[in-house]
Design a protein around this motif. Structure first.
Motif, mmCIF file in Angstrom:
data_model
loop_
_atom_site.group_PDB
_atom_site.id
_atom_site.type_symbol
_atom_site.label_atom_id
_atom_site.label_comp_id
_atom_site.label_asym_id
_atom_site.label_seq_id
_atom_site.Cartn_x
_atom_site.Cartn_y
_atom_site.Cartn_z
ATOM 1 N N VAL A 269 9.902 8.891 -7.680
ATOM 2 C CA VAL A 269 9.106 10.115 -7.549
ATOM 3 C C VAL A 269 8.570 10.199 -6.125
ATOM 4 O O VAL A 269 7.757 9.368 -5.711
ATOM 5 N N CYS A 270 9.061 11.185 -5.382
ATOM 6 C CA CYS A 270 8.734 11.350 -3.959
ATOM 7 C C CYS A 270 7.736 12.494 -3.799
ATOM 8 O O CYS A 270 7.722 13.432 -4.587
ATOM 9 N N HIS A 271 6.920 12.438 -2.741
ATOM 10 C CA HIS A 271 5.993 13.539 -2.452
ATOM 11 C C HIS A 271 6.720 14.877 -2.324
ATOM 12 O O HIS A 271 6.192 15.911 -2.704
ATOM 13 N N SER A 272 7.939 14.838 -1.789
ATOM 14 C CA SER A 272 8.701 16.082 -1.631
ATOM 15 C C SER A 272 8.979 16.734 -2.988
ATOM 16 O O SER A 272 9.086 17.954 -3.082
ATOM 17 N N ASP A 273 9.113 15.924 -4.030
ATOM 18 C CA ASP A 273 9.375 16.468 -5.365
ATOM 19 C C ASP A 273 8.227 17.381 -5.794
ATOM 20 O O ASP A 273 8.436 18.476 -6.307
ATOM 21 N N GLY B 141 13.870 15.379 -7.665
ATOM 22 C CA GLY B 141 14.381 14.010 -7.808
ATOM 23 C C GLY B 141 15.506 13.697 -6.848
ATOM 24 O O GLY B 141 16.604 14.237 -6.990
ATOM 25 N N HIS B 142 15.227 12.813 -5.858
ATOM 26 C CA HIS B 142 16.294 12.408 -4.942
ATOM 27 C C HIS B 142 16.222 10.912 -4.599
ATOM 28 O O HIS B 142 16.578 10.506 -3.508
ATOM 29 N N GLU B 143 15.772 10.146 -5.582
ATOM 30 C CA GLU B 143 15.806 8.680 -5.459
ATOM 31 C C GLU B 143 16.503 8.162 -6.719
ATOM 32 O O GLU B 143 15.879 7.588 -7.603
ATOM 33 N N GLY C 135 20.841 9.702 -2.811
ATOM 34 C CA GLY C 135 19.570 9.978 -2.156
ATOM 35 C C GLY C 135 19.333 11.463 -1.977
ATOM 36 O O GLY C 135 19.579 12.257 -2.889
ATOM 37 N N CYS C 136 18.898 11.834 -0.775
ATOM 38 C CA CYS C 136 18.464 13.212 -0.536
ATOM 39 C C CYS C 136 19.620 14.163 -0.230
ATOM 40 O O CYS C 136 19.424 15.377 -0.222
ATOM 41 N N LEU C 137 20.797 13.621 0.075
ATOM 42 C CA LEU C 137 21.939 14.453 0.482
ATOM 43 C C LEU C 137 23.045 14.399 -0.562
ATOM 44 O O LEU C 137 23.383 13.318 -1.041
ATOM 45 N N LEU D 137 16.054 5.051 -1.658
ATOM 46 C CA LEU D 137 16.927 6.163 -1.288
ATOM 47 C C LEU D 137 16.232 7.253 -0.477
ATOM 48 O O LEU D 137 16.888 8.042 0.193
ATOM 49 N N CYS D 138 14.885 7.318 -0.564
ATOM 50 C CA CYS D 138 14.175 8.251 0.324
ATOM 51 C C CYS D 138 13.127 7.492 1.134
ATOM 52 O O CYS D 138 13.226 7.401 2.347
ATOM 53 N N ALA D 139 12.148 6.890 0.458
ATOM 54 C CA ALA D 139 11.112 6.153 1.192
ATOM 55 C C ALA D 139 11.737 5.038 2.032
ATOM 56 O O ALA D 139 11.342 4.802 3.174
ATOM 57 N N TYR E 132 3.537 1.342 -5.342
ATOM 58 C CA TYR E 132 3.307 2.298 -4.271
ATOM 59 C C TYR E 132 4.183 3.521 -4.524
ATOM 60 O O TYR E 132 4.121 4.484 -3.803
ATOM 61 N N ARG E 133 4.989 3.393 -5.613
ATOM 62 C CA ARG E 133 5.891 4.489 -5.942
ATOM 63 C C ARG E 133 6.099 4.523 -7.452
ATOM 64 O O ARG E 133 6.315 3.481 -8.068
ATOM 65 N N PHE E 134 6.077 5.724 -8.027
ATOM 66 C CA PHE E 134 6.468 5.861 -9.433
ATOM 67 C C PHE E 134 7.982 5.887 -9.543
ATOM 68 O O PHE E 134 8.665 6.474 -8.685
HETATM 69 ZN ZN ZN Z 1 11.840 12.097 -0.710
#
Ligand code: ZN
Ligand code: ZN
Length: 349
Positions: free
Chosen positions: A39-43, A61-63, A87-89, A157-159, A337-339
């Motif tokens: 779970v990324c902040h961008s989500d 969702g990109h992780e 990942g993100c791409l 994959l993102c962080a 530090y990440r969900f």
């Molecule tokens: Zn991200």
């Protein structure tokens, strides 16, 4: 292929279950059963349309970490049951100079994001990893070493790559002095990766509260940024500072901490920061830079590096139906530090 995920139907509605279809496999496509998604902040920003341009329904969702369940007839790199990541791409033009030198994130024609992007063939809005299944062309699928703990791998994959790419670009390693501002999802990965590369790592934090956490993550020390004397003494001390603060903030106190030719790389805040003074830049050739994730080849390099060095994010596992609560906690920085969402918690389509 029918699948189920969690989608936002508007900027003001919580994420809720949503049935939808993934495309039929094209020749180069890989179908993936998603096992975990970070779970990324961008989500959160996308779901709430904070940056504008969100198309609804939006599945963030990109992780993404999963298992190959089918491959198109021309797929050569992957086979059923392989452990893979996305990942993100999920696509790019694949022909421009940037794509040719493995920096698809800077594709001249714009990369295709894993969610909220027009798909290159159909133009349909891409839907991300808060779902049971995903279909992606094989060039944008990453291979996972058998040794990696799949439940914890997603946030790499993102962080992970967002921290790794600038550390590599600016040659973090033995003898280099790296500062990390902010100790969230990005910052804690920056500390772990920089330490694993052999750099001397300092966490910059407003208070000393995070000293024990910083040392545990692999940092050598913590510099209290609200302590004027300590900051003055730290002048010229860093070759590279990774700034992971995700909101508008004042970068001026950090610039004099850089040595001559040092670089402050912003990876957290997308948007304005306080007006920077050019004085430390001119009197010391110091630079302010930004950096966006990393290309596919570099992401694979990062995953292999993490497998070799046994570096994984610290995660808190949640069920899919806890996502709205997780968003709220993430906004309060209440996560270490990440969900990561366990997709086994999502019922079958
Ligand atoms: Zn991200
Ligand atoms: Zn391109």
């Amino acid at each position: 292929m029918k699948t189920i995920g969690y989608a936002a139907q508007s900027a003001s509605t919580p994420l809720a279950p949503c049935h939808f279809e993934r495309r039929d496999l094209r020749a180069n496509d890989v179908a993936i059963e998603i096992l975990y998604c970070g779970v990324c902040h961008s989500d959160l920003h996308a779901a709430r349309n904070d940056w504008g341009g969100t198309v609804y329904p939006s599945v963030p969702g990109h992780e993404i970490v999963g298992r190959v369940i089918a491959t198109g007839p021309e797929v050569t790199r992957y086979a059923v049951n392989d452990h893979v990541a996305v990942g993100c791409l999920v696509d790019s033009c694949r022909h421009c100079d940037q794509c040719h030198h493995d920096e698809e994130q800077y594709c001249r024609h714009g990369y295709t994001g894993t969610y909220n992007s027009p798909e290159r063939v159909t133009g349909e809005n891409t839907l991300g990893g808060y779902a049971k299944h995903l279909v992606v062309r094989e060039e944008f699928v990453l291979r996972l070493d058998k040794g990696l703990d799949l439940a914890k791998t997603g946030p790499l994959l993102c962080a992970g790559i967002t921290s790794y790419s600038p550390l590599r670009r600016w040659n973090a390693g033995p003898g280099s002095r790296v500062g990390v501002i902010g100790l969230g999802g990005l910052g804690h990965m920056a500390v772990k990766l920089a330490a694993a590369m052999g750099a001397h790592v300092t966490v910059l934090s407003r208070t000393a509260d995070k000293l024990a956490d910083a040392l545990e993550l692999g940092a050598d020390e913590l510099l209290v940024s609200s302590d004027a004397d300590a900051m003055a003494k730290a002048a010229n001390r860093f070759d590279l500072i990774i700034d992971t603060v995700p909101v508008k903030h004042d970068i001026n106190p950090y610039l004099p901490l850089l040595d001559i030719d040092g670089t402050l790389v912003i990876v957290g805040q997308v948007g304005p920061v306080s007006e920077p003074s050019t004085i430390p830049m001119i009197f010391g050739r110091r630079r302010i830079a930004g950096s966006l994730i990393g290309g596919i080849a570099e992401t694979q390099e990062m995953l292999d590096f993490c497998a070799r060095k046994n570096i994984l994010p610290d995660v808190e596992m949640i069920r899919m139906d806890q996502i709205n609560e997780a968003f709220e906690r993430m906004e309060r920085a209440d996560v270490r530090y990440r969900f990561v969402i366990d997709m086994a918690s999502l019922p079958a389509a």
